[in-house]
Scaffold this motif. Structure first.
Motif, PDB file in Angstrom:
ATOM      1  N   GLY A  27       0.846  -1.190   0.000  1.00 17.67           N
ATOM      2  CA  GLY A  27       0.000   0.000   0.000  1.00 17.67           C
ATOM      3  C   GLY A  27       0.880   1.238   0.000  1.00 17.67           C
ATOM      4  N   PRO A  28       0.354   2.362   0.444  1.00 18.85           N
ATOM      5  CA  PRO A  28       1.139   3.591   0.479  1.00 18.85           C
ATOM      6  C   PRO A  28       2.398   3.436   1.337  1.00 18.85           C
ATOM      7  CG  PRO A  28      -1.176   4.100   0.709  1.00 18.85           C
ATOM      8  CD  PRO A  28      -1.046   2.603   0.807  1.00 18.85           C
ATOM      9  N   PHE A  29       3.497   4.005   0.835  1.00 21.62           N
ATOM     10  CA  PHE A  29       4.768   3.907   1.555  1.00 21.62           C
ATOM     11  C   PHE A  29       5.694   5.031   1.133  1.00 21.62           C
ATOM     12  CE2 PHE A  29       5.549   1.569  -2.359  1.00 21.62           C
ATOM     13  CZ  PHE A  29       6.828   1.939  -2.727  1.00 21.62           C
ATOM     14  N   GLN A  30       6.792   5.150   1.868  1.00 17.07           N
ATOM     15  CA  GLN A  30       7.910   6.027   1.542  1.00 17.07           C
ATOM     16  C   GLN A  30       9.149   5.151   1.486  1.00 17.07           C
ATOM     17  OE1 GLN A  30       7.891   9.818   1.532  1.00 17.07           O
ATOM     18  NE2 GLN A  30       5.778   9.242   1.065  1.00 17.07           N
ATOM     19  N   GLY A  31       9.955   5.309   0.449  1.00 18.14           N
ATOM     20  CA  GLY A  31      11.171   4.529   0.292  1.00 18.14           C
ATOM     21  C   GLY A  31      11.280   3.981  -1.108  1.00 18.14           C
ATOM     22  N   LYS A  32      12.223   3.073  -1.293  1.00 15.34           N
ATOM     23  CA  LYS A  32      12.431   2.450  -2.603  1.00 15.34           C
ATOM     24  C   LYS A  32      11.274   1.516  -2.943  1.00 15.34           C
ATOM     25  CE  LYS A  32      17.461   2.541  -2.503  1.00 15.34           C
ATOM     26  NZ  LYS A  32      18.681   1.730  -2.561  1.00 15.34           N
ATOM     27  N   VAL A  69      12.721  -7.017  14.696  1.00 17.08           N
ATOM     28  CA  VAL A  69      13.850  -7.816  14.210  1.00 17.08           C
ATOM     29  C   VAL A  69      15.089  -6.924  14.166  1.00 17.08           C
ATOM     30  CG1 VAL A  69      14.701  -9.237  12.319  1.00 17.08           C
ATOM     31  CG2 VAL A  69      12.257  -9.235  12.867  1.00 17.08           C
ATOM     32  N   ARG A  70      16.004  -7.193  15.076  1.00 18.73           N
ATOM     33  CA  ARG A  70      17.211  -6.370  15.190  1.00 18.73           C
ATOM     34  C   ARG A  70      18.197  -6.623  14.044  1.00 18.73           C
ATOM     35  NH1 ARG A  70      17.069  -4.072  20.365  1.00 18.73           N
ATOM     36  NH2 ARG A  70      15.532  -5.059  21.690  1.00 18.73           N
ATOM     37  N   ASP A  71      18.182  -7.840  13.504  1.00 20.08           N
ATOM     38  CA  ASP A  71      19.051  -8.185  12.374  1.00 20.08           C
ATOM     39  C   ASP A  71      18.240  -9.068  11.428  1.00 20.08           C
ATOM     40  OD1 ASP A  71      20.932  -9.107  10.559  1.00 20.08           O
ATOM     41  OD2 ASP A  71      22.340  -9.819  12.073  1.00 20.08           O
ATOM     42  N   VAL A  72      17.842  -8.510  10.299  1.00 17.70           N
ATOM     43  CA  VAL A  72      16.972  -9.253   9.381  1.00 17.70           C
ATOM     44  C   VAL A  72      17.652 -10.507   8.830  1.00 17.70           C
ATOM     45  CG1 VAL A  72      15.591  -7.252   8.747  1.00 17.70           C
ATOM     46  CG2 VAL A  72      17.606  -7.840   7.368  1.00 17.70           C
ATOM     47  N   HIS A  73      18.974 -10.513   8.807  1.00 21.30           N
ATOM     48  CA  HIS A  73      19.689 -11.687   8.287  1.00 21.30           C
ATOM     49  C   HIS A  73      19.591 -12.879   9.245  1.00 21.30           C
ATOM     50  CE1 HIS A  73      21.034  -9.136   5.087  1.00 21.30           C
ATOM     51  NE2 HIS A  73      21.479  -8.278   5.983  1.00 21.30           N
ATOM     52  N   ALA A  74      19.227 -12.612  10.484  1.00 26.16           N
ATOM     53  CA  ALA A  74      19.048 -13.680  11.467  1.00 26.16           C
ATOM     54  C   ALA A  74      17.597 -14.159  11.529  1.00 26.16           C
ATOM     55  CB  ALA A  74      19.491 -13.191  12.846  1.00 26.16           C
ATOM     56  N   PHE A  75      16.711 -13.522  10.762  1.00 28.60           N
ATOM     57  CA  PHE A  75      15.296 -13.896  10.758  1.00 28.60           C
ATOM     58  C   PHE A  75      15.074 -14.922   9.659  1.00 28.60           C
ATOM     59  CE2 PHE A  75      10.821 -13.592   9.728  1.00 28.60           C
ATOM     60  CZ  PHE A  75      10.219 -13.419  10.966  1.00 28.60           C
ATOM     61  N   ASP A  76      14.719 -16.132  10.059  1.00 26.07           N
ATOM     62  CA  ASP A  76      14.494 -17.206   9.096  1.00 26.07           C
ATOM     63  C   ASP A  76      13.350 -16.840   8.153  1.00 26.07           C
ATOM     64  OD1 ASP A  76      14.925 -19.716   7.926  1.00 26.07           O
ATOM     65  OD2 ASP A  76      13.344 -20.616   9.148  1.00 26.07           O
ATOM     66  N   GLY A  77      13.638 -16.812   6.868  1.00 30.22           N
ATOM     67  CA  GLY A  77      12.613 -16.519   5.873  1.00 30.22           C
ATOM     68  C   GLY A  77      12.439 -15.047   5.558  1.00 30.22           C
ATOM     69  N   HIS A  78      13.362 -14.190   6.019  1.00 28.74           N
ATOM     70  CA  HIS A  78      13.266 -12.759   5.723  1.00 28.74           C
ATOM     71  C   HIS A  78      13.207 -12.552   4.209  1.00 28.74           C
ATOM     72  CE1 HIS A  78      15.138  -8.803   4.775  1.00 28.74           C
ATOM     73  NE2 HIS A  78      14.175  -8.424   5.590  1.00 28.74           N
ATOM     74  N   ILE A  79      12.342 -11.644   3.779  1.00 25.49           N
ATOM     75  CA  ILE A  79      12.219 -11.289   2.364  1.00 25.49           C
ATOM     76  C   ILE A  79      13.004  -9.998   2.150  1.00 25.49           C
ATOM     77  CG2 ILE A  79      10.635 -10.682   0.514  1.00 25.49           C
ATOM     78  CD1 ILE A  79       8.431 -12.136   2.179  1.00 25.49           C
ATOM     79  N   ALA A  80      14.032 -10.045   1.334  1.00 21.51           N
ATOM     80  CA  ALA A  80      14.888  -8.884   1.108  1.00 21.51           C
ATOM     81  C   ALA A  80      14.377  -8.069  -0.074  1.00 21.51           C
ATOM     82  CB  ALA A  80      16.320  -9.329   0.867  1.00 21.51           C
ATOM     83  N   CYS A  81      13.403  -7.212   0.172  1.00 18.71           N
ATOM     84  CA  CYS A  81      12.908  -6.314  -0.879  1.00 18.71           C
ATOM     85  C   CYS A  81      13.952  -5.257  -1.189  1.00 18.71           C
ATOM     86  CB  CYS A  81      11.598  -5.655  -0.458  1.00 18.71           C
ATOM     87  SG  CYS A  81      10.253  -6.824  -0.208  1.00 18.71           S
ATOM     88  N   ASP A  82      14.673  -4.803  -0.167  1.00 20.89           N
ATOM     89  CA  ASP A  82      15.743  -3.817  -0.311  1.00 20.89           C
ATOM     90  C   ASP A  82      16.963  -4.379   0.414  1.00 20.89           C
ATOM     91  OD1 ASP A  82      17.524  -1.683  -0.233  1.00 20.89           O
ATOM     92  OD2 ASP A  82      16.068  -0.239   0.528  1.00 20.89           O
ATOM     93  N   ASP A 134      11.590  -0.228   7.964  1.00 20.60           N
ATOM     94  CA  ASP A 134      12.925  -0.813   7.798  1.00 20.60           C
ATOM     95  C   ASP A 134      14.000   0.234   8.042  1.00 20.60           C
ATOM     96  OD1 ASP A 134      11.411  -2.928   6.858  1.00 20.60           O
ATOM     97  OD2 ASP A 134      12.275  -2.934   4.853  1.00 20.60           O
ATOM     98  N   SER A 135      15.177  -0.248   8.428  1.00 19.82           N
ATOM     99  CA  SER A 135      16.330   0.623   8.631  1.00 19.82           C
ATOM    100  C   SER A 135      17.577  -0.008   8.016  1.00 19.82           C
ATOM    101  CB  SER A 135      16.573   0.830  10.132  1.00 19.82           C
ATOM    102  OG  SER A 135      17.785   1.544  10.329  1.00 19.82           O
ATOM    103  N   PRO A 136      18.487   0.831   7.523  1.00 15.25           N
ATOM    104  CA  PRO A 136      19.764   0.304   7.027  1.00 15.25           C
ATOM    105  C   PRO A 136      20.757   0.022   8.154  1.00 15.25           C
ATOM    106  CG  PRO A 136      19.671   2.668   6.677  1.00 15.25           C
ATOM    107  CD  PRO A 136      18.338   2.254   7.245  1.00 15.25           C
ATOM    108  N   GLN A 137      20.341   0.202   9.407  1.00 15.51           N
ATOM    109  CA  GLN A 137      21.209  -0.055  10.559  1.00 15.51           C
ATOM    110  C   GLN A 137      20.753  -1.316  11.296  1.00 15.51           C
ATOM    111  OE1 GLN A 137      21.198   3.299  13.179  1.00 15.51           O
ATOM    112  NE2 GLN A 137      22.497   4.524  11.843  1.00 15.51           N
ATOM    113  N   VAL A 138      21.705  -2.146  11.670  1.00 17.46           N
ATOM    114  CA  VAL A 138      21.419  -3.296  12.527  1.00 17.46           C
ATOM    115  C   VAL A 138      21.015  -2.754  13.901  1.00 17.46           C
ATOM    116  CG1 VAL A 138      22.417  -5.311  13.680  1.00 17.46           C
ATOM    117  CG2 VAL A 138      22.994  -4.830  11.290  1.00 17.46           C
ATOM    118  N   ALA A 139      20.025  -3.363  14.513  1.00 14.71           N
ATOM    119  CA  ALA A 139      19.551  -3.017  15.859  1.00 14.71           C
ATOM    120  C   ALA A 139      19.039  -1.578  15.964  1.00 14.71           C
ATOM    121  CB  ALA A 139      20.629  -3.285  16.902  1.00 14.71           C
TER     122      ALA A 139
END
Length: 163
Positions: free
Chosen positions: A67-72, A97-110, A135-140
């Motif tokens: 739906g409506p959003f701001q970002g890529k 989720v502090r680190d998306v790479h540690a989340f099983d099944g994370h969908i990397a849209c960006d 979402d954030s480009p920073q871990v934690a």
């Protein structure tokens, strides 16, 4: 015209309380979902530091649709139970989720996203409207204060449809 003032806050929760007041004013008297979601996304995206995406996935009865959003540009459709958004929608629980790479099944849209918070949007009758995703480009980047603040902001958003 709605302007976001630059302030110094004593705490993150104080900043969220101010944002909630701004959101109430912005959404007052308007009941259109898309208009409110667009303005709400812009308000949050431009008011909080270190974000690279803030927006909505709306439930169409079978899956989440962007739906409506701001970002890529974002993933368009997400199945319930898939990724952080799908997990929040299915469980009806905020996902921090502090680190998306540690989340099983994370969908990397960006690929730049490193942390994420998703709040389910549940109508008074218990049905699912969708999810609020940040979402954030920073871990934690997100903590329990962000959880409380985002949940309070989402309550303001949902209240706009109760009148």
């Amino acid at each position: 015209m709605f302007e976001i003032a630059s302030h110094t806050y004593a705490s993150k929760l104080e900043h969220y309380a101010d944002l909630a007041d701004q959101a109430r004013g912005l959404l007052a008297g308007e009941h259109d979902l898309i208009a409110n979601a667009a303005n709400f996304s812009a308000l949050v995206f431009h008011s909080l530091p270190d974000l690279n995406w803030a927006g909505f996935y709306l439930y169409d009865g079978s899956e989440l649709v962007v739906g409506p959003f701001q970002g890529k540009p974002a993933c368009i459709r997400i199945a319930l139970g898939r990724g952080v958004c799908g997990a929040a929608a299915q469980s009806r629980q905020t996902q921090l989720v502090r680190d998306v790479h540690a989340f099983d099944g994370h969908i990397a849209c960006d690929a730049a996203s490193q942390s994420e918070i998703v709040v389910p949007l549940v109508k008074p009758d218990g049905s699912l409207l969708g999810v609020w995703d940040v979402d954030s480009p920073q871990v934690a980047r997100f903590d329990d204060d962000d959880r409380a603040g985002m949940e309070a902001l989402c309550a303001v958003f949902m209240d706009a449809f109760r009148d």
